[in-house]
Design an enzyme around this catalytic site. Structure first.
Site, PDB file in Angstrom:
ATOM      1  N   ASN A   9       0.633  -1.156   0.055  1.00  0.00           N
ATOM      2  CA  ASN A   9       0.089  -0.080   0.058  1.00  0.00           C
ATOM      3  C   ASN A   9       0.995   1.187  -0.050  1.00  0.00           C
ATOM      4  OD1 ASN A   9      -1.900   1.954   0.516  1.00  0.00           O
ATOM      5  ND2 ASN A   9      -2.440   1.339   2.449  1.00  0.00           N
ATOM      6  N   LYS A  11       0.153   4.448  -0.318  1.00  0.00           N
ATOM      7  CA  LYS A  11      -0.411   5.327   0.318  1.00  0.00           C
ATOM      8  C   LYS A  11      -0.299   6.773  -0.602  1.00  0.00           C
ATOM      9  CE  LYS A  11      -0.059   3.141   4.613  1.00  0.00           C
ATOM     10  NZ  LYS A  11       0.217   3.360   6.083  1.00  0.00           N
ATOM     11  N   HIS A  95      -9.322   1.148   4.754  1.00  0.00           N
ATOM     12  CA  HIS A  95      -8.080   1.225   5.590  1.00  0.00           C
ATOM     13  C   HIS A  95      -8.178   2.329   6.901  1.00  0.00           C
ATOM     14  CE1 HIS A  95      -3.898   2.418   6.532  1.00  0.00           C
ATOM     15  NE2 HIS A  95      -3.649   1.367   5.809  1.00  0.00           N
ATOM     16  N   GLU A  97      -6.473   4.548   8.102  1.00  0.00           N
ATOM     17  CA  GLU A  97      -6.517   6.030   7.495  1.00  0.00           C
ATOM     18  C   GLU A  97      -7.624   6.824   6.980  1.00  0.00           C
ATOM     19  OE1 GLU A  97      -2.641   5.516   5.466  1.00  0.00           O
ATOM     20  OE2 GLU A  97      -1.731   4.908   7.570  1.00  0.00           O
ATOM     21  N   GLU A 167      -5.186  -5.094  10.467  1.00  0.00           N
ATOM     22  CA  GLU A 167      -4.207  -3.891  10.797  1.00  0.00           C
ATOM     23  C   GLU A 167      -4.566  -3.355  12.104  1.00  0.00           C
ATOM     24  OE1 GLU A 167      -2.319  -2.890   6.990  1.00  0.00           O
ATOM     25  OE2 GLU A 167      -4.192  -1.461   6.989  1.00  0.00           O
ATOM     26  N   GLY A 173       2.547   2.143  10.663  1.00  0.00           N
ATOM     27  CA  GLY A 173       3.637   3.193  10.497  1.00  0.00           C
ATOM     28  C   GLY A 173       4.421   3.563  11.807  1.00  0.00           C
ATOM     29  N   SER A 213       3.511  -2.222  10.287  1.00  0.00           N
ATOM     30  CA  SER A 213       5.076  -2.325  10.363  1.00  0.00           C
ATOM     31  C   SER A 213       5.427  -3.787   9.928  1.00  0.00           C
ATOM     32  CB  SER A 213       5.336  -1.835  11.776  1.00  0.00           C
ATOM     33  OG  SER A 213       4.961  -0.516  12.114  1.00  0.00           O
TER      34      SER A 213
HETATM   35  P1  PGA Z   1       3.028   0.249   7.493  1.00  0.00           P
HETATM   36  O1  PGA Z   1       1.574   0.488   6.893  1.00  0.00           O
HETATM   37  O2  PGA Z   1       3.654  -1.054   6.970  1.00  0.00           O
HETATM   38  O3  PGA Z   1       3.668   1.303   7.216  1.00  0.00           O
HETATM   39  O4  PGA Z   1       2.938   0.234   9.243  1.00  0.00           O
HETATM   40  C1  PGA Z   1       0.658  -0.761   6.653  1.00  0.00           C
HETATM   41  C2  PGA Z   1      -0.709  -0.247   6.271  1.00  0.00           C
HETATM   42  O5  PGA Z   1      -1.191   1.004   6.680  1.00  0.00           O
HETATM   43  O6  PGA Z   1      -1.174  -0.752   5.382  1.00  0.00           O
END
Ligand code: PGA
Length: 251
Positions: A9, A11, A95, A97, A167, A173, A213
């Site tokens: 992803n 983003k 997601h 976010e 997640e 992140g 992560s």
């Molecule tokens: P990250 O993001 O691997 O940077 O923690 C995962 C995601 O949001 O799908």
């Protein structure tokens, strides 16, 4: 046996040029990988260029979001038809976010998943608890509501086209990953929820990714867990070598 699925992803990252460079490097690094599905989710603006770059390869395309209407007066939105037209096979919906910053709810996630499925796009439905929810022992309830809401009214055939991504929001992140045991615990809860909503057979077949992560050095131990069928990777998917290493850990 469930084929593992590793999805990147990207983003809000990459210009078209950067996306093509990243995809070209990744394609070469994973060309020999078998037994794993490899997916990249660039921003909308790079979908066409990435689609052309991966043509004929073992990498497939996802979008990061979709609107449930097919066309009309919905300024700024993108439909399933448009994504299919660009060669997308998957679309990420819900997601954290999107839930946190753009007001997505279990209901909108469900509408998006349904619209995608109608057009033959496979939704990657994201669920995950906040840190305060985990600390208040509310993880199971939050996940149950998100899963039930996300897959509401889907037929069994449709469910088989869905991927669920667990997640934990506190792991996205942050560099803080769920332990393999924590991931396995929630993945197995999600599989039971699908069994309840559909059947044991569907629950056995549906793929559940872990995200938060995921890096080359923790991917193998997470993917080794019985109910972890892949990874949804953010930060580490922006580096071709790191993402390829995660793909290799799954193959
Ligand atoms: P990250 O993001 O691997 O940077 O923690 C995962 C995601 O949001 O799908």
């Amino acid at each position: 046996m469930r084929t593992p699925i590793i999805a990147g992803n990207w983003k809000l990252n990459t210009t078209v040029g950067e996306a093509v460079t990243l995809t070209t490097a990744l394609k070469a690094l994973v060309a020999q990988e078998r037994g794993v599905e490899i997916v990249v989710a660039p921003p909308f603006t790079a979908l066409a260029a990435v689609s052309a770059t991966i043509a004929g390869s073992n990498v497939c395309l996802a979008a990061q979001n979709v609107y449930w209407e097919e066309s009309g007066a919905f300024t700024g939105e993108v439909s399933s038809t448009m994504l299919k037209d660009l060669g997308c096979e998957y679309v990420i919906v819900g997601h954290s976010e999107r839930r946190q910053y753009f007001g997505e709810t279990n209901e909108s996630v469900n509408r998006k998943a349904k619209a995608a499925l109608t057009l033959g796009l496979k939704p990657i439905i994201c669920v995950g608890e906040l840190l305060e929810e985990r600390e208040a022992d509310r993880t199971e309830g939050v996940i149950a509501a998100q899963v039930a809401g996300g897959i509401a009214d889907l037929s069994t055939t449709d469910l088989l086209s869905c991927v669920i991504a667990y997640e934990p929001v506190w792991a996205i992140g942050t560099g803080r990953t769920a332990t393999p045991a924590q991931a396995q615990e929630v993945h197995s809860i999600i599989r039971s929820l699908v069994a309840l909503a559909a059947s044991d057979d569907i629950a056995d077949q549906i793929r559940i990714q872990y995200g938060g992560s995921v890096k080359p050095d923790n991917a193998a131990e997470l993917l080794a867990k019985q109910d972890v069928d892949g990874a949804l990777v953010g930060g580490a998917s922006l580096d071709a070598a790191s993402f390829a290493a995660i793909v290799k850990a799954a193959s």
